[in-house]
Scaffold this active site. Structure first.
Site, PDB file in Angstrom:
ATOM      1  N   ASP A 120       0.830  -1.213   0.000  1.00  0.00           N
ATOM      2  CA  ASP A 120       0.000   0.000   0.000  1.00  0.00           C
ATOM      3  C   ASP A 120       0.862   1.260   0.000  1.00  0.00           C
ATOM      4  O   ASP A 120       1.993   1.251   0.493  1.00  0.00           O
ATOM      5  CB  ASP A 120      -0.915  -0.034   1.239  1.00  0.00           C
ATOM      6  CG  ASP A 120      -2.094   0.905   1.102  1.00  0.00           C
ATOM      7  OD1 ASP A 120      -2.364   1.387  -0.017  1.00  0.00           O
ATOM      8  OD2 ASP A 120      -2.760   1.159   2.127  1.00  0.00           O
ATOM      9  N   HIS A 150       2.713   3.599  -9.004  1.00  0.00           N
ATOM     10  CA  HIS A 150       2.477   2.177  -9.308  1.00  0.00           C
ATOM     11  C   HIS A 150       3.674   1.575 -10.058  1.00  0.00           C
ATOM     12  O   HIS A 150       4.063   0.438  -9.814  1.00  0.00           O
ATOM     13  CB  HIS A 150       1.186   2.008 -10.127  1.00  0.00           C
ATOM     14  CG  HIS A 150      -0.052   2.391  -9.364  1.00  0.00           C
ATOM     15  ND1 HIS A 150      -0.294   1.958  -8.080  1.00  0.00           N
ATOM     16  CD2 HIS A 150      -1.111   3.172  -9.690  1.00  0.00           C
ATOM     17  CE1 HIS A 150      -1.446   2.463  -7.654  1.00  0.00           C
ATOM     18  NE2 HIS A 150      -1.961   3.205  -8.612  1.00  0.00           N
ATOM     19  N   LEU A 161      10.296 -20.753  -4.383  1.00  0.00           N
ATOM     20  CA  LEU A 161       9.269 -19.858  -3.843  1.00  0.00           C
ATOM     21  C   LEU A 161       7.951 -19.984  -4.613  1.00  0.00           C
ATOM     22  O   LEU A 161       7.954 -20.015  -5.845  1.00  0.00           O
ATOM     23  CB  LEU A 161       9.770 -18.402  -3.961  1.00  0.00           C
ATOM     24  CG  LEU A 161       8.764 -17.311  -3.596  1.00  0.00           C
ATOM     25  CD1 LEU A 161       8.606 -17.212  -2.084  1.00  0.00           C
ATOM     26  CD2 LEU A 161       9.193 -15.956  -4.161  1.00  0.00           C
TER      27      LEU A 161
END
Ligand code: IPE
Ligand code: IPE
Ligand code: MG
Length: 278
Positions: free
Chosen positions: A33, A50, A144
């Site tokens: 965020d 962004h 991962l």
């Protein structure tokens, strides 16, 4: 690029210490965020926040893989985010498409298994295709697991699970008496992955914003004031270090959960982390 050989000495030291402790969070979930505020404070448009946020995604995925995190779930776009101005939604979708196209080969080469959760039918067709292809291509990788929450919300997933469960009851494949927490979890989109041990939220907001509501019943929560575009691998190490100081009691008393495993040498790790910061 092979991420295993692209490790600095200090990162190796951190990695070895985390590994020797044996208490590393298996699954880290992150609410990424603050992209918009980061940009606004720099007199830039939200889109540049962004874009910078994608750079952080690259760094954090790589660092998580390098230190041996097994699952990383990134909250990239919520169902509620569809209510943002169309221009911002479009920018986010094109950045996502661009990120996946640009990164997939490197993720694959580094043994990353890619997956997504969320209402993918709402996403543009080209992205749906890309998500299916990326998941398929990496499905047997054993490093991962990178799980992107896209057009996701926790309540949406729970309601969807209830609907599918109700259908199975109607079909007669299970009965209401069979329903318990384990069975219910099997209907969630996170069924194949363990619950998050650690939730990180950037930008100082202290709320869940409809993320993994069921799964985070006992996650440890770490909130940093840093905006996502300025979050670094060292911030990730600090979050993990903080997690290692927590006593996870799961409702029991402290005496019941005392274990004899190696005590974490927090001050030593903190010194190593501080040294990297300099
Ligand atoms: C997070 O940053 C990215 C998404 C929610 C897609 P924000 O865009 O929410 O940034 P702020 O919270 O407005 O600063
Ligand atoms: C949460 O951030 C969703 C993502 C990070 C994708 P928001 O910025 O949408 O959350 P609120 O609206 O501040 O709760
Ligand atoms: Mg926000």
């Amino acid at each position: 690029m092979d991420w295993r050989i692209d490790l600095q000495e200090s990162d190796k030291e951190i990695k070895e210490h985390f590994a020797s402790i044996g208490k590393l969070p298996k699954h880290i979930a992150i609410i990424m965020d603050g992209n918009g505020r980061w940009a606004t404070e720099r007199n830039q448009n939200r889109a540049s926040g962004h874009r910078q946020g994608i750079e952080t995604v690259r760094k954090i995925v790589k660092a998580s893989s390098q230190i041996g995190i097994e699952y990383l779930t990134l909250y990239a776009f919520s169902i509620e985010n569809w209510k943002r101005p169309a221009m911002e939604v479009n920018i986010l979708m094109s950045l996502l498409e661009h990120y996946l196209k640009a990164e997939l080969d490197e993720l694959h080469a580094n043994n990353v298994r890619f997956m997504t959760i969320g209402k993918s039918s709402s996403l543009p067709k080209a992205i749906q295709r890309l998500l299916i292809d990326s998941t398929e291509k990496t499905k047997t990788n054993t490093g991962l697991t990178l799980n992107l929450a896209l057009s996701y919300s926790g309540r949406w997933d729970i309601v969807r699970a209830v609907q599918m469960l109700a259908l199975d009851v109607r079909r007669g494949t299970c009965s209401p008496e069979d329903i318990d927490e384990n069975l219910f979890s099997e209907y969630l989109s996170t069924k194949s992955i363990p619950d998050p041990d650690l939730l990180i939220r950037t930008s100082g907001e202290m709320r869940l914003s409809n993320f993994l509501l069921w799964e985070m019943a006992y996650s440890e929560i770490y909130i940093t004031d840093k905006y996502w575009p300025e979050f670094t691998k060292v911030d990730l190490y600090e979050a993990i270090l903080n997690y290692l100081t927590r006593e996870r009691r799961f409702g029991k008393t402290s005496a019941q959960v005392q274990d004899n495993t190696q005590q974490v040498n927090i001050s030593y790790l903190q010194r190593v982390i501080n040294a990297i910061k300099l």
